[in-house]
Write a protein that holds these residues in place. Structure first.
Motif, PDB file in Angstrom:
ATOM      1  N   HIS A  65      -3.272  20.028  -1.973  1.00 52.44           N
ATOM      2  CA  HIS A  65      -3.061  18.595  -2.162  1.00 52.44           C
ATOM      3  C   HIS A  65      -1.902  18.381  -3.127  1.00 52.44           C
ATOM      4  O   HIS A  65      -1.710  19.162  -4.062  1.00 52.44           O
ATOM      5  CB  HIS A  65      -4.343  17.968  -2.719  1.00 52.44           C
ATOM      6  CG  HIS A  65      -4.381  16.480  -2.643  1.00 52.44           C
ATOM      7  ND1 HIS A  65      -3.756  15.670  -3.558  1.00 52.44           N
ATOM      8  CD2 HIS A  65      -4.997  15.652  -1.764  1.00 52.44           C
ATOM      9  CE1 HIS A  65      -3.973  14.403  -3.240  1.00 52.44           C
ATOM     10  NE2 HIS A  65      -4.731  14.374  -2.153  1.00 52.44           N
ATOM     11  N   LEU A  66      -1.113  17.335  -2.916  1.00 48.29           N
ATOM     12  CA  LEU A  66      -0.017  17.012  -3.839  1.00 48.29           C
ATOM     13  C   LEU A  66      -0.521  16.759  -5.249  1.00 48.29           C
ATOM     14  O   LEU A  66       0.120  17.124  -6.228  1.00 48.29           O
ATOM     15  CB  LEU A  66       0.753  15.785  -3.342  1.00 48.29           C
ATOM     16  CG  LEU A  66       1.611  15.994  -2.112  1.00 48.29           C
ATOM     17  CD1 LEU A  66       2.141  14.658  -1.604  1.00 48.29           C
ATOM     18  CD2 LEU A  66       2.747  16.940  -2.418  1.00 48.29           C
ATOM     19  N   ASP A  67      -1.684  16.118  -5.379  1.00 44.41           N
ATOM     20  CA  ASP A  67      -2.271  15.802  -6.672  1.00 44.41           C
ATOM     21  C   ASP A  67      -3.789  15.974  -6.572  1.00 44.41           C
ATOM     22  O   ASP A  67      -4.515  15.014  -6.332  1.00 44.41           O
ATOM     23  CB  ASP A  67      -1.914  14.371  -7.070  1.00 44.41           C
ATOM     24  CG  ASP A  67      -2.420  13.991  -8.445  1.00 44.41           C
ATOM     25  OD1 ASP A  67      -2.970  14.848  -9.158  1.00 44.41           O
ATOM     26  OD2 ASP A  67      -2.257  12.807  -8.802  1.00 44.41           O
ATOM     27  N   PRO A  68      -4.281  17.209  -6.750  1.00 46.76           N
ATOM     28  CA  PRO A  68      -5.706  17.462  -6.566  1.00 46.76           C
ATOM     29  C   PRO A  68      -6.623  16.575  -7.412  1.00 46.76           C
ATOM     30  O   PRO A  68      -7.707  16.201  -6.968  1.00 46.76           O
ATOM     31  CB  PRO A  68      -5.867  18.932  -6.973  1.00 46.76           C
ATOM     32  CG  PRO A  68      -4.535  19.532  -6.748  1.00 46.76           C
ATOM     33  CD  PRO A  68      -3.558  18.432  -7.063  1.00 46.76           C
ATOM     34  N   GLU A  69      -6.175  16.213  -8.594  1.00 48.85           N
ATOM     35  CA  GLU A  69      -7.010  15.375  -9.468  1.00 48.85           C
ATOM     36  C   GLU A  69      -7.209  13.977  -8.885  1.00 48.85           C
ATOM     37  O   GLU A  69      -8.187  13.308  -9.201  1.00 48.85           O
ATOM     38  CB  GLU A  69      -6.408  15.289 -10.867  1.00 48.85           C
ATOM     39  CG  GLU A  69      -6.170  16.643 -11.538  1.00 48.85           C
ATOM     40  CD  GLU A  69      -7.373  17.571 -11.498  1.00 48.85           C
ATOM     41  OE1 GLU A  69      -8.524  17.113 -11.676  1.00 48.85           O
ATOM     42  OE2 GLU A  69      -7.171  18.778 -11.269  1.00 48.85           O
ATOM     43  N   ALA A  70      -6.295  13.536  -8.033  1.00 52.43           N
ATOM     44  CA  ALA A  70      -6.398  12.213  -7.416  1.00 52.43           C
ATOM     45  C   ALA A  70      -6.962  12.270  -5.995  1.00 52.43           C
ATOM     46  O   ALA A  70      -7.095  11.237  -5.341  1.00 52.43           O
ATOM     47  CB  ALA A  70      -5.023  11.542  -7.388  1.00 52.43           C
ATOM     48  N   ALA A  71      -7.291  13.475  -5.527  1.00 54.34           N
ATOM     49  CA  ALA A  71      -7.787  13.626  -4.156  1.00 54.34           C
ATOM     50  C   ALA A  71      -9.109  12.894  -3.979  1.00 54.34           C
ATOM     51  O   ALA A  71      -9.969  12.910  -4.858  1.00 54.34           O
ATOM     52  CB  ALA A  71      -7.959  15.103  -3.826  1.00 54.34           C
ATOM     53  N   LEU A  72      -9.278  12.257  -2.835  1.00 55.44           N
ATOM     54  CA  LEU A  72     -10.517  11.549  -2.542  1.00 55.44           C
ATOM     55  C   LEU A  72     -11.643  12.514  -2.189  1.00 55.44           C
ATOM     56  O   LEU A  72     -12.822  12.169  -2.279  1.00 55.44           O
ATOM     57  CB  LEU A  72     -10.299  10.554  -1.398  1.00 55.44           C
ATOM     58  CG  LEU A  72      -9.295   9.438  -1.680  1.00 55.44           C
ATOM     59  CD1 LEU A  72      -9.121   8.556  -0.438  1.00 55.44           C
ATOM     60  CD2 LEU A  72      -9.727   8.606  -2.875  1.00 55.44           C
ATOM     61  N   SER A  73     -11.270  13.712  -1.766  1.00 62.05           N
ATOM     62  CA  SER A  73     -12.262  14.714  -1.387  1.00 62.05           C
ATOM     63  C   SER A  73     -11.785  16.101  -1.803  1.00 62.05           C
ATOM     64  O   SER A  73     -10.604  16.419  -1.668  1.00 62.05           O
ATOM     65  CB  SER A  73     -12.476  14.675   0.129  1.00 62.05           C
ATOM     66  OG  SER A  73     -13.320  15.704   0.549  1.00 62.05           O
ATOM     67  N   ASP A  74     -12.666  16.919  -2.307  1.00 56.24           N
ATOM     68  CA  ASP A  74     -12.405  18.331  -2.610  1.00 56.24           C
ATOM     69  C   ASP A  74     -11.346  18.566  -3.680  1.00 56.24           C
ATOM     70  O   ASP A  74     -10.762  19.651  -3.732  1.00 56.24           O
ATOM     71  CB  ASP A  74     -12.027  19.098  -1.335  1.00 56.24           C
ATOM     72  CG  ASP A  74     -13.160  19.145  -0.328  1.00 56.24           C
ATOM     73  OD1 ASP A  74     -14.329  19.040  -0.759  1.00 56.24           O
ATOM     74  OD2 ASP A  74     -12.887  19.265   0.869  1.00 56.24           O
ATOM     75  N   GLY A  75     -11.088  17.615  -4.549  1.00 53.54           N
ATOM     76  CA  GLY A  75     -10.077  17.778  -5.591  1.00 53.54           C
ATOM     77  C   GLY A  75     -10.292  18.973  -6.495  1.00 53.54           C
ATOM     78  O   GLY A  75      -9.353  19.744  -6.739  1.00 53.54           O
ATOM     79  N   PRO A  76     -11.509  19.201  -7.020  1.00 54.26           N
ATOM     80  CA  PRO A  76     -11.716  20.324  -7.944  1.00 54.26           C
ATOM     81  C   PRO A  76     -11.454  21.702  -7.334  1.00 54.26           C
ATOM     82  O   PRO A  76     -11.210  22.659  -8.041  1.00 54.26           O
ATOM     83  CB  PRO A  76     -13.186  20.194  -8.344  1.00 54.26           C
ATOM     84  CG  PRO A  76     -13.516  18.756  -8.129  1.00 54.26           C
ATOM     85  CD  PRO A  76     -12.686  18.336  -6.940  1.00 54.26           C
ATOM     86  N   LYS A  77     -11.498  21.797  -6.019  1.00 51.51           N
ATOM     87  CA  LYS A  77     -11.250  23.091  -5.393  1.00 51.51           C
ATOM     88  C   LYS A  77      -9.911  23.154  -4.666  1.00 51.51           C
ATOM     89  O   LYS A  77      -9.572  24.171  -4.088  1.00 51.51           O
ATOM     90  CB  LYS A  77     -12.385  23.439  -4.433  1.00 51.51           C
ATOM     91  CG  LYS A  77     -12.582  22.454  -3.324  1.00 51.51           C
ATOM     92  CD  LYS A  77     -13.801  22.813  -2.524  1.00 51.51           C
ATOM     93  CE  LYS A  77     -14.047  21.775  -1.470  1.00 51.51           C
ATOM     94  NZ  LYS A  77     -15.188  22.076  -0.665  1.00 51.51           N
ATOM     95  N   SER A  78      -9.126  22.079  -4.712  1.00 59.73           N
ATOM     96  CA  SER A  78      -7.832  22.043  -4.036  1.00 59.73           C
ATOM     97  C   SER A  78      -6.742  22.620  -4.926  1.00 59.73           C
ATOM     98  O   SER A  78      -6.767  22.465  -6.145  1.00 59.73           O
ATOM     99  CB  SER A  78      -7.454  20.609  -3.672  1.00 59.73           C
ATOM    100  OG  SER A  78      -8.360  20.087  -2.737  1.00 59.73           O
ATOM    101  N   LEU A  79      -5.771  23.266  -4.297  1.00 61.81           N
ATOM    102  CA  LEU A  79      -4.621  23.804  -5.003  1.00 61.81           C
ATOM    103  C   LEU A  79      -3.440  22.858  -4.879  1.00 61.81           C
ATOM    104  O   LEU A  79      -3.350  22.095  -3.927  1.00 61.81           O
ATOM    105  CB  LEU A  79      -4.204  25.151  -4.390  1.00 61.81           C
ATOM    106  CG  LEU A  79      -5.205  26.287  -4.412  1.00 61.81           C
ATOM    107  CD1 LEU A  79      -4.587  27.514  -3.753  1.00 61.81           C
ATOM    108  CD2 LEU A  79      -5.660  26.590  -5.810  1.00 61.81           C
ATOM    109  N   THR A  80      -2.509  22.949  -5.826  1.00 58.89           N
ATOM    110  CA  THR A  80      -1.224  22.273  -5.674  1.00 58.89           C
ATOM    111  C   THR A  80      -0.367  23.152  -4.761  1.00 58.89           C
ATOM    112  O   THR A  80      -0.695  24.316  -4.509  1.00 58.89           O
ATOM    113  CB  THR A  80      -0.512  22.106  -7.025  1.00 58.89           C
ATOM    114  OG1 THR A  80      -0.200  23.411  -7.536  1.00 58.89           O
ATOM    115  CG2 THR A  80      -1.356  21.328  -8.019  1.00 58.89           C
ATOM    116  N   PHE A  81       0.749  22.621  -4.283  1.00 56.85           N
ATOM    117  CA  PHE A  81       1.635  23.414  -3.452  1.00 56.85           C
ATOM    118  C   PHE A  81       2.198  24.593  -4.240  1.00 56.85           C
ATOM    119  O   PHE A  81       2.348  25.694  -3.715  1.00 56.85           O
ATOM    120  CB  PHE A  81       2.757  22.548  -2.871  1.00 56.85           C
ATOM    121  CG  PHE A  81       2.273  21.670  -1.748  1.00 56.85           C
ATOM    122  CD1 PHE A  81       2.145  22.178  -0.468  1.00 56.85           C
ATOM    123  CD2 PHE A  81       1.926  20.353  -1.984  1.00 56.85           C
ATOM    124  CE1 PHE A  81       1.688  21.378   0.570  1.00 56.85           C
ATOM    125  CE2 PHE A  81       1.464  19.542  -0.958  1.00 56.85           C
ATOM    126  CZ  PHE A  81       1.342  20.055   0.320  1.00 56.85           C
TER     127      PHE A  81
END
Length: 107
Positions: A65-81
């Motif tokens: 995700h471009l901004d995992p902290e702002a992701a609507l879903s799965d932010g804590p486990k998403s990586l930045t590019f």
């Protein structure tokens, strides 16, 4: 891939790395590992995926995700590019250590 709940509560689920080699022997299909639904934590991506690559996984699934902290879903486990680029470099090293190669040429 299989995962289960264990007694510890630090991770979301427990990935059974032991299933990768037998699945690789039992099917002609590539075995993929989805670490995000097992660990649920961005910080555990590299060690869990390194183990999966060493065990023979042929593909890995991850949320980016471009901004995992702002992701609507799965932010804590998403990586930045940037994190995903770094991860691929480290996984290439893990694969080479086990006599494998990560690339798009079918090896």
């Amino acid at each position: 891939m299989t995962w289960d709940r264990a007694f510890e509560t630090f991770t979301r689920n427990t990935l059974d790395i032991n299933t990768v080699p037998p699945l690789s022997e039992l099917t002609h299909l590539p075995v993929l590992v989805d670490r995000s639904h097992t660990t649920g934590r961005r910080s555990l991506v590299r060690p869990v995926w390194s183990a999966a690559v060493a065990a023979g996984a042929r593909g890995l699934i991850v949320e980016v995700h471009l901004d995992p902290e702002a992701a609507l879903s799965d932010g804590p486990k998403s990586l930045t590019f940037e994190d995903s680029d770094e991860l691929m470099r480290s996984l290439s090293q893990a694969a080479e250590a086990t006599g494998r190669y990560i690339g798009n040429d079918g090896r």
